[in-house]
Design a protein around this motif. Structure first.
Motif, PDB file in Angstrom:
ATOM      1  N   ARG A 215       0.794  -1.144   0.092  1.00 19.25           N
ATOM      2  CA  ARG A 215       0.023  -0.060  -0.112  1.00 19.25           C
ATOM      3  C   ARG A 215       0.832   1.172   0.095  1.00 19.25           C
ATOM      4  N   ARG A 216       1.842   1.374   0.884  1.00 18.68           N
ATOM      5  CA  ARG A 216       2.984   2.280   0.909  1.00 18.68           C
ATOM      6  C   ARG A 216       3.660   2.557  -0.340  1.00 18.68           C
ATOM      7  N   ASP A 217       3.953   1.399  -1.102  1.00 17.64           N
ATOM      8  CA  ASP A 217       4.811   1.464  -2.481  1.00 17.64           C
ATOM      9  C   ASP A 217       3.914   2.128  -3.505  1.00 17.64           C
ATOM     10  N   ILE A 218       2.488   1.823  -3.425  1.00 24.09           N
ATOM     11  CA  ILE A 218       1.598   2.304  -4.469  1.00 24.09           C
ATOM     12  C   ILE A 218       1.446   3.884  -4.096  1.00 24.09           C
ATOM     13  N   GLN A 219       1.117   4.140  -2.648  1.00 19.38           N
ATOM     14  CA  GLN A 219       1.019   5.786  -2.479  1.00 19.38           C
ATOM     15  C   GLN A 219       2.339   6.364  -2.872  1.00 19.38           C
ATOM     16  N   MET A 220       3.468   5.807  -2.666  1.00 18.13           N
ATOM     17  CA  MET A 220       4.674   6.655  -3.069  1.00 18.13           C
ATOM     18  C   MET A 220       4.963   6.783  -4.515  1.00 18.13           C
ATOM     19  N   ALA A 221       4.598   5.458  -5.162  1.00 15.30           N
ATOM     20  CA  ALA A 221       4.791   5.465  -6.476  1.00 15.30           C
ATOM     21  C   ALA A 221       4.124   6.752  -7.165  1.00 15.30           C
ATOM     22  N   ASN A 222       2.690   7.091  -6.674  1.00 14.73           N
ATOM     23  CA  ASN A 222       1.680   7.943  -7.035  1.00 14.73           C
ATOM     24  C   ASN A 222       2.565   9.396  -7.096  1.00 14.73           C
ATOM     25  N   ARG A 223       3.406   9.439  -6.269  1.00 12.32           N
ATOM     26  CA  ARG A 223       4.132  10.692  -6.179  1.00 12.32           C
ATOM     27  C   ARG A 223       5.450  11.113  -6.863  1.00 12.32           C
ATOM     28  N   ILE A 224       5.691   9.853  -7.604  1.00  6.26           N
ATOM     29  CA  ILE A 224       6.860  10.054  -8.435  1.00  6.26           C
ATOM     30  C   ILE A 224       6.682  10.877  -9.764  1.00  6.26           C
ATOM     31  N   MET A 225       7.716  11.794  -9.731  1.00  8.26           N
ATOM     32  CA  MET A 225       7.394  12.864 -10.745  1.00  8.26           C
ATOM     33  C   MET A 225       7.615  12.316 -12.183  1.00  8.26           C
ATOM     34  N   THR A 226       6.635  12.689 -13.042  1.00 10.17           N
ATOM     35  CA  THR A 226       6.686  12.521 -14.500  1.00 10.17           C
ATOM     36  C   THR A 226       6.781  13.651 -15.585  1.00 10.17           C
ATOM     37  N   LEU A 245      17.239  21.732  -5.522  1.00  8.74           N
ATOM     38  CA  LEU A 245      15.859  21.266  -5.587  1.00  8.74           C
ATOM     39  C   LEU A 245      14.734  22.450  -5.540  1.00  8.74           C
ATOM     40  N   THR A 246      13.781  22.496  -6.331  1.00  7.59           N
ATOM     41  CA  THR A 246      12.916  23.444  -6.188  1.00  7.59           C
ATOM     42  C   THR A 246      11.893  23.170  -5.540  1.00  7.59           C
ATOM     43  N   ASP A 247      11.013  24.464  -4.921  1.00  5.70           N
ATOM     44  CA  ASP A 247       9.762  24.034  -3.942  1.00  5.70           C
ATOM     45  C   ASP A 247       8.986  22.934  -4.509  1.00  5.70           C
ATOM     46  N   GLY A 248       8.371  21.841  -3.560  1.00  8.30           N
ATOM     47  CA  GLY A 248       7.544  20.871  -4.034  1.00  8.30           C
ATOM     48  C   GLY A 248       8.286  19.712  -4.292  1.00  8.30           C
ATOM     49  N   VAL A 249       9.352  19.537  -4.482  1.00  6.15           N
ATOM     50  CA  VAL A 249      10.048  18.571  -4.862  1.00  6.15           C
ATOM     51  C   VAL A 249      11.353  17.892  -3.882  1.00  6.15           C
ATOM     52  N   GLU A 250      11.327  16.720  -3.643  1.00  6.88           N
ATOM     53  CA  GLU A 250      12.030  15.794  -2.769  1.00  6.88           C
ATOM     54  C   GLU A 250      12.835  15.076  -3.495  1.00  6.88           C
ATOM     55  N   ALA A 251      13.831  14.362  -3.047  1.00  4.78           N
ATOM     56  CA  ALA A 251      14.697  13.054  -3.535  1.00  4.78           C
ATOM     57  C   ALA A 251      14.774  12.095  -2.681  1.00  4.78           C
ATOM     58  N   LEU A 252      14.214  10.831  -3.156  1.00  9.13           N
ATOM     59  CA  LEU A 252      14.120   9.659  -2.094  1.00  9.13           C
ATOM     60  C   LEU A 252      14.978   8.582  -2.797  1.00  9.13           C
ATOM     61  N   ASN A 253      15.493   7.660  -1.840  1.00  4.36           N
ATOM     62  CA  ASN A 253      16.274   6.353  -2.018  1.00  4.36           C
ATOM     63  C   ASN A 253      15.211   5.418  -2.632  1.00  4.36           C
ATOM     64  N   MET A 254      15.786   4.069  -2.887  1.00  5.06           N
ATOM     65  CA  MET A 254      14.823   2.920  -3.193  1.00  5.06           C
ATOM     66  C   MET A 254      13.868   2.489  -1.947  1.00  5.06           C
ATOM     67  N   ASP A 255      14.382   2.863  -0.956  1.00  2.41           N
ATOM     68  CA  ASP A 255      13.313   2.522   0.124  1.00  2.41           C
ATOM     69  C   ASP A 255      12.555   3.431   0.575  1.00  2.41           C
ATOM     70  N   ILE A 302      18.509   8.466  -8.081  1.00  2.00           N
ATOM     71  CA  ILE A 302      17.596   8.476  -6.965  1.00  2.00           C
ATOM     72  C   ILE A 302      16.297   8.966  -7.436  1.00  2.00           C
ATOM     73  N   ILE A 303      15.257   8.985  -6.663  1.00  2.00           N
ATOM     74  CA  ILE A 303      13.719   8.972  -7.048  1.00  2.00           C
ATOM     75  C   ILE A 303      13.308  10.614  -6.719  1.00  2.00           C
ATOM     76  N   LEU A 304      13.050  10.909  -7.668  1.00  2.00           N
ATOM     77  CA  LEU A 304      12.431  12.383  -7.453  1.00  2.00           C
ATOM     78  C   LEU A 304      10.923  12.505  -7.632  1.00  2.00           C
ATOM     79  N   CYS A 305      10.311  13.035  -6.282  1.00  2.00           N
ATOM     80  CA  CYS A 305       8.924  13.046  -6.044  1.00  2.00           C
ATOM     81  C   CYS A 305       8.584  14.270  -5.902  1.00  2.00           C
ATOM     82  N   LYS A 306       7.374  14.273  -5.834  1.00  2.00           N
ATOM     83  CA  LYS A 306       6.501  15.705  -5.239  1.00  2.00           C
ATOM     84  C   LYS A 306       6.425  15.520  -3.693  1.00  2.00           C
ATOM     85  N   SER A 307       6.821  16.624  -2.916  1.00  2.00           N
ATOM     86  CA  SER A 307       6.587  16.821  -1.611  1.00  2.00           C
ATOM     87  C   SER A 307       5.126  16.490  -1.152  1.00  2.00           C
ATOM     88  N   GLU A 308       5.022  15.737   0.179  1.00  2.00           N
ATOM     89  CA  GLU A 308       3.798  15.644   0.646  1.00  2.00           C
ATOM     90  C   GLU A 308       3.119  16.866   1.125  1.00  2.00           C
TER      91      GLU A 308
END
Length: 308
Positions: A215-226, A245-255, A302-308
């Motif tokens: 469930r967490r993987d799905i939630q996090m995957a929805n945040r990955i920037m495209t 990094l600009t506002d609203g963006v963060e970098a995550l590792n594979m975990d 690394i994984i680039l995601c939208k901030s929560e």
């Protein structure tokens, strides 16, 4: 959706179980109509079941891979289960020479236990139990070997499967003959049940954790920037590019752990450093990480995601 037959004798134990599992997907009222037809004996073949399900707009998932009986060396275990909305109810029989326990569980909690010494115990719906009981009376003899019991169980399994699609033509049969009296049997069954239920509890917890992680993987995957802005180039050294990094963006590792937030620096790579300058805008366009002005591709681990 089961037939499990167990013979508990003074010289050993025999258990047989079919392998059928049927999932019903559709309107509750229509499902109940289909189940009523199935369990009353109106539906006698797989083809009739599929046809009736289609008439009621019910989707079926039929498999013959469900292992309902197990051999734990000196103890045989059979299980039928019913999945409710929020929990799974199980009915098990643990049997050996000169003794057995019937155990009802909700989840991994024991709700009820019934015990006995020697007997024939049948698990199934009303129809399968009725058919199996009649067939057993037809074939049974007063003095009988464990091997003959196994043969009778096989015959009954085949005949019940011919009468209703709630039982599969495929089945498993186990025969054991450990030597023990009733007191020894009860103690062995007690310790076996405790160990087996603990394993069930452990399995359920592992499954729960896996589901939470999925469930967490799905939630996090929805945040990955495209698409969108990632940041601006701060520095370039060889093929290494430092980006803020600009506002609203963060970098995550594979975990999914946060490595950098808005305003922090991360490092990327570029094959042709001459094609970018300090201050250039880094973006993701069509899922491609690149320099905005000339679409030069960048890469990062690394994984680039939208901030929560």
């Amino acid at each position: 959706m089961s037939l499990i037959m167990t013979y508990i004798g003074s010289k050993g134990c025999v258990m047989a179980g079919d392998r059928r599992s049927i999932g019903f997907l559709g309107d509750k009222t229509q499902r109940e109509l289909l189940e009523g037809d199935l369990y009353s004996g109106k539906i006698k073949t797989d083809e009739e079941l599929i046809k009736r399900a289609s008439e009621l707009d019910i989707n079926l998932k039929i498999t013959n891979e469900s292992e309902k009986v197990r051999n734990l060396d000196k103890v045989l275990v059979g299980e039928v289960k019913v999945r409710a909305t929020h929990e799974t109810k199980r009915k098990r029989i643990y049997a050996t020479t000169n003794g057995y326990h019937q155990v009802e569980l909700t989840g991994s909690e024991i709700e009820n236990v019934k015990s006995g010494k020697t007997s024939i115990v049948i698990f199934g719906n009303k129809l399968t139990k009725e058919i199996a009981g009649k067939r057993l009376k037809k074939y049974w003899k007063s003095k009988i070997s464990l091997e003959k019991v196994g043969e009778i169980f096989e015959n009954v399994m085949r005949e019940v499967a011919e009468a209703t699609p709630s039982v599969s033509p495929q089945y498993d049969v186990f025969i054991i003959h450990p030597q023990m009296d009733h007191r020894q049997a009860m103690e062995l069954l007690r310790t076996t049940i405790i160990s087996d239920v603990k394993e069930l509890e452990k399995w359920r917890e592992n499954l729960r954790q896996e589901m939470l992680e999925q469930r967490r993987d799905i939630q996090m995957a929805n945040r990955i920037m495209t698409h969108g802005e990632v940041g601006r180039v701060k520095n370039v050294e060889g093929n290494k590019v430092e980006v803020i990094l600009t506002d609203g963006v963060e970098a995550l590792n594979m975990d999914w752990n946060v490595l950098a937030k808005a305003g922090d620096a991360i490092f990327m790579k570029i094959e042709q450093p001459s094609l970018l300058s300090v201050g250039d805008l880094v973006v993701i366009e069509d899922e491609n990480l690149c320099i905005k002005k000339n679409k030069t591709t960048l890469s990062c681990e690394i994984i680039l995601c939208k901030s929560e």
